[in-house]
Design a protein around this motif. Sequence first.
Motif, PDB file in Angstrom:
ATOM      1  N   ALA A 282     -10.515  43.666  63.662  1.00 46.07           N
ATOM      2  CA  ALA A 282     -10.834  44.952  63.040  1.00 46.07           C
ATOM      3  C   ALA A 282     -11.829  45.749  63.878  1.00 46.07           C
ATOM      4  O   ALA A 282     -11.717  46.972  64.002  1.00 46.07           O
ATOM      5  N   GLN A 283     -12.791  45.072  64.461  1.00 45.57           N
ATOM      6  CA  GLN A 283     -13.778  45.766  65.293  1.00 45.57           C
ATOM      7  C   GLN A 283     -13.123  46.410  66.511  1.00 45.57           C
ATOM      8  O   GLN A 283     -13.443  47.546  66.870  1.00 45.57           O
ATOM      9  N   VAL A 284     -12.201  45.689  67.133  1.00 42.83           N
ATOM     10  CA  VAL A 284     -11.498  46.225  68.299  1.00 42.83           C
ATOM     11  C   VAL A 284     -10.648  47.430  67.887  1.00 42.83           C
ATOM     12  O   VAL A 284     -10.677  48.490  68.534  1.00 42.83           O
ATOM     13  N   ALA A 285      -9.887  47.282  66.806  1.00 41.35           N
ATOM     14  CA  ALA A 285      -9.017  48.379  66.354  1.00 41.35           C
ATOM     15  C   ALA A 285      -9.833  49.596  65.952  1.00 41.35           C
ATOM     16  O   ALA A 285      -9.488  50.739  66.299  1.00 41.35           O
ATOM     17  N   ALA A 286     -10.908  49.376  65.208  1.00 38.46           N
ATOM     18  CA  ALA A 286     -11.744  50.493  64.745  1.00 38.46           C
ATOM     19  C   ALA A 286     -12.323  51.266  65.929  1.00 38.46           C
ATOM     20  O   ALA A 286     -12.400  52.506  65.897  1.00 38.46           O
ATOM     21  N   ALA A 287     -12.728  50.547  66.969  1.00 38.86           N
ATOM     22  CA  ALA A 287     -13.290  51.214  68.147  1.00 38.86           C
ATOM     23  C   ALA A 287     -12.262  52.120  68.812  1.00 38.86           C
ATOM     24  O   ALA A 287     -12.577  53.255  69.203  1.00 38.86           O
ATOM     25  N   HIS A 288     -11.027  51.641  68.938  1.00 41.37           N
ATOM     26  CA  HIS A 288      -9.979  52.469  69.552  1.00 41.37           C
ATOM     27  C   HIS A 288      -9.644  53.677  68.677  1.00 41.37           C
ATOM     28  O   HIS A 288      -9.423  54.783  69.182  1.00 41.37           O
ATOM     29  N   LEU A 289      -9.601  53.471  67.366  1.00 43.31           N
ATOM     30  CA  LEU A 289      -9.261  54.555  66.449  1.00 43.31           C
ATOM     31  C   LEU A 289     -10.307  55.666  66.470  1.00 43.31           C
ATOM     32  O   LEU A 289      -9.976  56.846  66.286  1.00 43.31           O
ATOM     33  N   SER A 290     -11.561  55.313  66.687  1.00 47.36           N
ATOM     34  CA  SER A 290     -12.633  56.307  66.627  1.00 47.36           C
ATOM     35  C   SER A 290     -12.965  56.923  67.982  1.00 47.36           C
ATOM     36  O   SER A 290     -13.389  58.079  68.055  1.00 47.36           O
ATOM     37  N   THR A 291     -12.760  56.177  69.061  1.00 52.89           N
ATOM     38  CA  THR A 291     -13.094  56.717  70.388  1.00 52.89           C
ATOM     39  C   THR A 291     -11.900  57.354  71.086  1.00 52.89           C
ATOM     40  O   THR A 291     -12.073  58.123  72.040  1.00 52.89           O
ATOM     41  N   LEU A 292     -10.690  57.013  70.627  1.00 52.58           N
ATOM     42  CA  LEU A 292      -9.457  57.547  71.230  1.00 52.58           C
ATOM     43  C   LEU A 292      -9.467  57.327  72.738  1.00 52.58           C
ATOM     44  O   LEU A 292      -9.180  58.236  73.533  1.00 52.58           O
ATOM     45  N   ASP A 293      -9.780  56.099  73.124  1.00 53.14           N
ATOM     46  CA  ASP A 293      -9.992  55.768  74.533  1.00 53.14           C
ATOM     47  C   ASP A 293      -8.745  55.219  75.220  1.00 53.14           C
ATOM     48  O   ASP A 293      -8.842  54.431  76.160  1.00 53.14           O
ATOM     49  N   PHE A 294      -7.568  55.629  74.754  1.00 57.69           N
ATOM     50  CA  PHE A 294      -6.327  55.135  75.341  1.00 57.69           C
ATOM     51  C   PHE A 294      -5.344  56.286  75.534  1.00 57.69           C
ATOM     52  O   PHE A 294      -5.346  57.252  74.779  1.00 57.69           O
TER      53      PHE A 294
END
Length: 300
Positions: free
Chosen positions: A185-197
Motif C-alpha cells: 500500500a505504501q508503494v502504491a500510494a506513493a505512485h498515486l500521489s507523486t505521479l512519478d511514472f
Amino acid sequence: MKKKIVILGATGTVGSKISEILLNEGHQVTVMARHTEKLEKFKSMGAEVISGDVTDVKTLTNAFKNADSAFLILPDNPKAENTRAYQRQVTSNYIQAIEKSGIKYIVNMSSLGCHMHEGNGMMGGTGEQEVRLNQLENVNVLHIRSAYFMENWLRIIGLVKAKGIAGTAADGDTAIPMVATHDVAQVAAAHLSTLDFTGKSVHAVMGPRDYTYKEFTNIIGQAIGKPELPYVQIPVEQAKQVFLGNGFSEDFVDNLLGMAVAIKDGIFNYQKRDESTTTGTTAEQFVNEVYLPIFNKQQV
C-alpha cells in the motif's frame, strides 16, 4: 500538491490501507463499493464515497473524471462460472471508463507470476489485464506486481487452532517472495500521489526476502508457543472439496488452486530482487504485530 485520487477495492486489504495513507496525507480521495456502509471509516476521514461496483461503467467513468490518478484491482468472484470471462469483462469495463473519462494515470494492482498468461491459475486473467491496459493510448499505467501476501496466512488460523497444522495446496519447500500488504500500500500510494511514472511500466513489490511455507509456519509456531507446528501440503482434490463446500464455483476453485500448484514451478520467482523491489516488513514482524493479535482473538 494535493491530488484527487480514486481507489477501487477500498474495502480490501491493500485498497483500505492505500485509502488511509492518502487521506492522512490530505489528498482528495474517492472510494467506491457496492455496500457503502463498509466505507464509513473513510467517509469520516474526509473521503468521497460512491455507491457502485466494477460492473457499472457509468459510475466508474464519473469517478475517474477530473481525477489525477486511480487505483485498479481485479476483484475475485468466487461465484463466477467462467472466471476468465468474468475477469475479461471487468477489464473491459475499466478500459471503457478510462477512455471515456480522460484520466491519465493508472496504478494497477497485479501480482508476481503475471508475466505468464497460462499455467498460473487466477493470475492468467491479471496478466491479461496488464496487456490490455498497456494498449491504452496517452495513459500512463504502472503495474504493481506484488508478492504473496503475508495476510493470506490469516485465512488458515482456524486450521491451526482446530487441527494443529498449517496447510495449503502449495509446496512447502519452494521459497517465494512474501510481503505485508501495508508495504504494498505504501508503494502504491506513493505512485498515486507523486505521479512519478510515464508510459507503461512494472514495479515489483517483493517483501524483505523469500520464505518457504515451512519456514513461515515455523515462525508462526514460535510466536504462538507451538514450535513444532507442522506445515502440511493439502492434496489438491481435498482442498477443492473444502472450497466447493464453502459455495465457490468449480471454475473459480480450479483457478485458485492452479495458482497454488504453480508456485512449485517458479511462477513467483521471475522478477529480480533489488533495492526498488525489496520492502522492510519481515515475517517475524508481521507475525508478532498482525498475525498474533488476530490469532489470540479468534475462536476455534
